[in-house]
Design a protein around this motif. Structure first.
Motif, mmCIF file in Angstrom:
data_model
loop_
_atom_site.group_PDB
_atom_site.id
_atom_site.type_symbol
_atom_site.label_atom_id
_atom_site.label_comp_id
_atom_site.label_asym_id
_atom_site.label_seq_id
_atom_site.Cartn_x
_atom_site.Cartn_y
_atom_site.Cartn_z
ATOM 1 N N CYS A 206 -3.034 34.293 -11.410
ATOM 2 C CA CYS A 206 -3.927 34.831 -10.381
ATOM 3 C C CYS A 206 -4.604 33.714 -9.598
ATOM 4 N N THR A 207 -4.975 32.649 -10.267
ATOM 5 C CA THR A 207 -5.593 31.520 -9.575
ATOM 6 C C THR A 207 -4.602 30.855 -8.633
ATOM 7 N N THR A 208 -3.359 30.718 -9.060
ATOM 8 C CA THR A 208 -2.330 30.116 -8.209
ATOM 9 C C THR A 208 -2.045 30.980 -6.986
ATOM 10 N N VAL A 209 -1.920 32.273 -7.185
ATOM 11 C CA VAL A 209 -1.656 33.181 -6.064
ATOM 12 C C VAL A 209 -2.828 33.160 -5.084
ATOM 13 N N SER A 210 -4.048 33.191 -5.592
ATOM 14 C CA SER A 210 -5.214 33.148 -4.709
ATOM 15 C C SER A 210 -5.301 31.825 -3.961
ATOM 16 N N THR A 211 -4.902 30.740 -4.618
ATOM 17 C CA THR A 211 -4.903 29.439 -3.958
ATOM 18 C C THR A 211 -3.872 29.394 -2.837
ATOM 19 N N PHE B 108 -5.861 41.750 2.598
ATOM 20 C CA PHE B 108 -5.235 41.894 1.284
ATOM 21 C C PHE B 108 -5.592 40.717 0.370
ATOM 22 N N SER B 109 -5.634 39.511 0.902
ATOM 23 C CA SER B 109 -5.982 38.328 0.109
ATOM 24 C C SER B 109 -7.386 38.445 -0.458
ATOM 25 N N GLY B 110 -8.307 38.885 0.383
ATOM 26 C CA GLY B 110 -9.676 39.060 -0.082
ATOM 27 C C GLY B 110 -9.779 40.113 -1.171
ATOM 28 N N LEU B 111 -9.099 41.233 -0.970
ATOM 29 C CA LEU B 111 -9.128 42.294 -1.972
ATOM 30 C C LEU B 111 -8.475 41.849 -3.275
ATOM 31 N N TYR C 183 -10.877 38.644 -9.815
ATOM 32 C CA TYR C 183 -12.112 38.093 -10.382
ATOM 33 C C TYR C 183 -12.895 39.143 -11.170
ATOM 34 N N THR C 184 -12.957 40.364 -10.638
ATOM 35 C CA THR C 184 -13.792 41.380 -11.292
ATOM 36 C C THR C 184 -13.040 42.174 -12.358
ATOM 37 N N ALA C 185 -11.922 42.759 -11.992
ATOM 38 C CA ALA C 185 -11.226 43.656 -12.922
ATOM 39 C C ALA C 185 -10.462 42.900 -14.002
ATOM 40 N N TRP C 186 -9.766 41.833 -13.595
ATOM 41 C CA TRP C 186 -8.971 41.086 -14.562
ATOM 42 C C TRP C 186 -9.736 39.943 -15.202
ATOM 43 N N GLN D 134 -13.640 31.099 -8.253
ATOM 44 C CA GLN D 134 -14.861 31.434 -7.519
ATOM 45 C C GLN D 134 -14.772 30.935 -6.082
ATOM 46 N N LEU D 135 -14.237 29.733 -5.919
ATOM 47 C CA LEU D 135 -14.062 29.183 -4.583
ATOM 48 C C LEU D 135 -13.039 29.991 -3.788
ATOM 49 N N CYS D 136 -11.942 30.362 -4.437
ATOM 50 C CA CYS D 136 -10.911 31.182 -3.772
ATOM 51 C C CYS D 136 -11.468 32.534 -3.354
ATOM 52 N N VAL D 137 -12.264 33.143 -4.200
ATOM 53 C CA VAL D 137 -12.862 34.441 -3.875
ATOM 54 C C VAL D 137 -13.774 34.301 -2.668
ATOM 55 N N ALA D 138 -14.589 33.269 -2.650
ATOM 56 C CA ALA D 138 -15.516 33.080 -1.537
ATOM 57 C C ALA D 138 -14.768 32.875 -0.217
ATOM 58 N N ILE D 139 -13.787 31.993 -0.217
ATOM 59 C CA ILE D 139 -13.058 31.702 1.019
ATOM 60 C C ILE D 139 -12.215 32.904 1.457
ATOM 61 N N ASN D 140 -11.530 33.545 0.528
ATOM 62 C CA ASN D 140 -10.713 34.709 0.888
ATOM 63 C C ASN D 140 -11.572 35.867 1.370
#
Length: 94
Positions: free
Chosen positions: A6-11, A48-51, A57-60, A68-74
């Motif tokens: 998940c971190t890689t995909v968000s990055t 979609f990236s933001g969601l 971050y929340t459910a999984w 946290q940085l990816c969530v903020a930027i997305n």
């Protein structure tokens, strides 16, 4: 494994919206139907990236500093894209 995936995909999702810049150097990408399709496609991807990042971050419970940085930027990307789509719809209605 889920955390790293998940971190890689968000990055990766952080950098894909920037690919619109070299794409827009082509003449066909600046013409009306193609330009609108490209912008709406990128906006949908950014929303979609933001969601996806928020859901990861929340459910999984993928909670690390980089995520946290990816969530903020997305989320910033998603809010901006939603604003662009909203303004486009308002412009077409009025």
């Amino acid at each position: 494994m889920k955390n790293k995936l998940c971190t890689t995909v968000s990055t990766l999702m952080l950098f894909i919206p920037w690919t619109i810049l070299p794409l827009r150097t082509f003449d066909w990408a600046l013409e009306s139907p193609a330009a609108e399709i490209i912008i709406y496609s990128y906006a949908a991807f950014m929303i979609f990236s933001g969601l996806f990042s928020v859901f990861s971050y929340t459910a999984w419970k993928v909670r690390n500093k980089w995520m946290q940085l990816c969530v903020a930027i997305n989320c910033i990307y998603a809010v901006g894209a939603a604003g662009i789509v909203g303004l486009s719809i308002m412009n077409q209605v009025f």
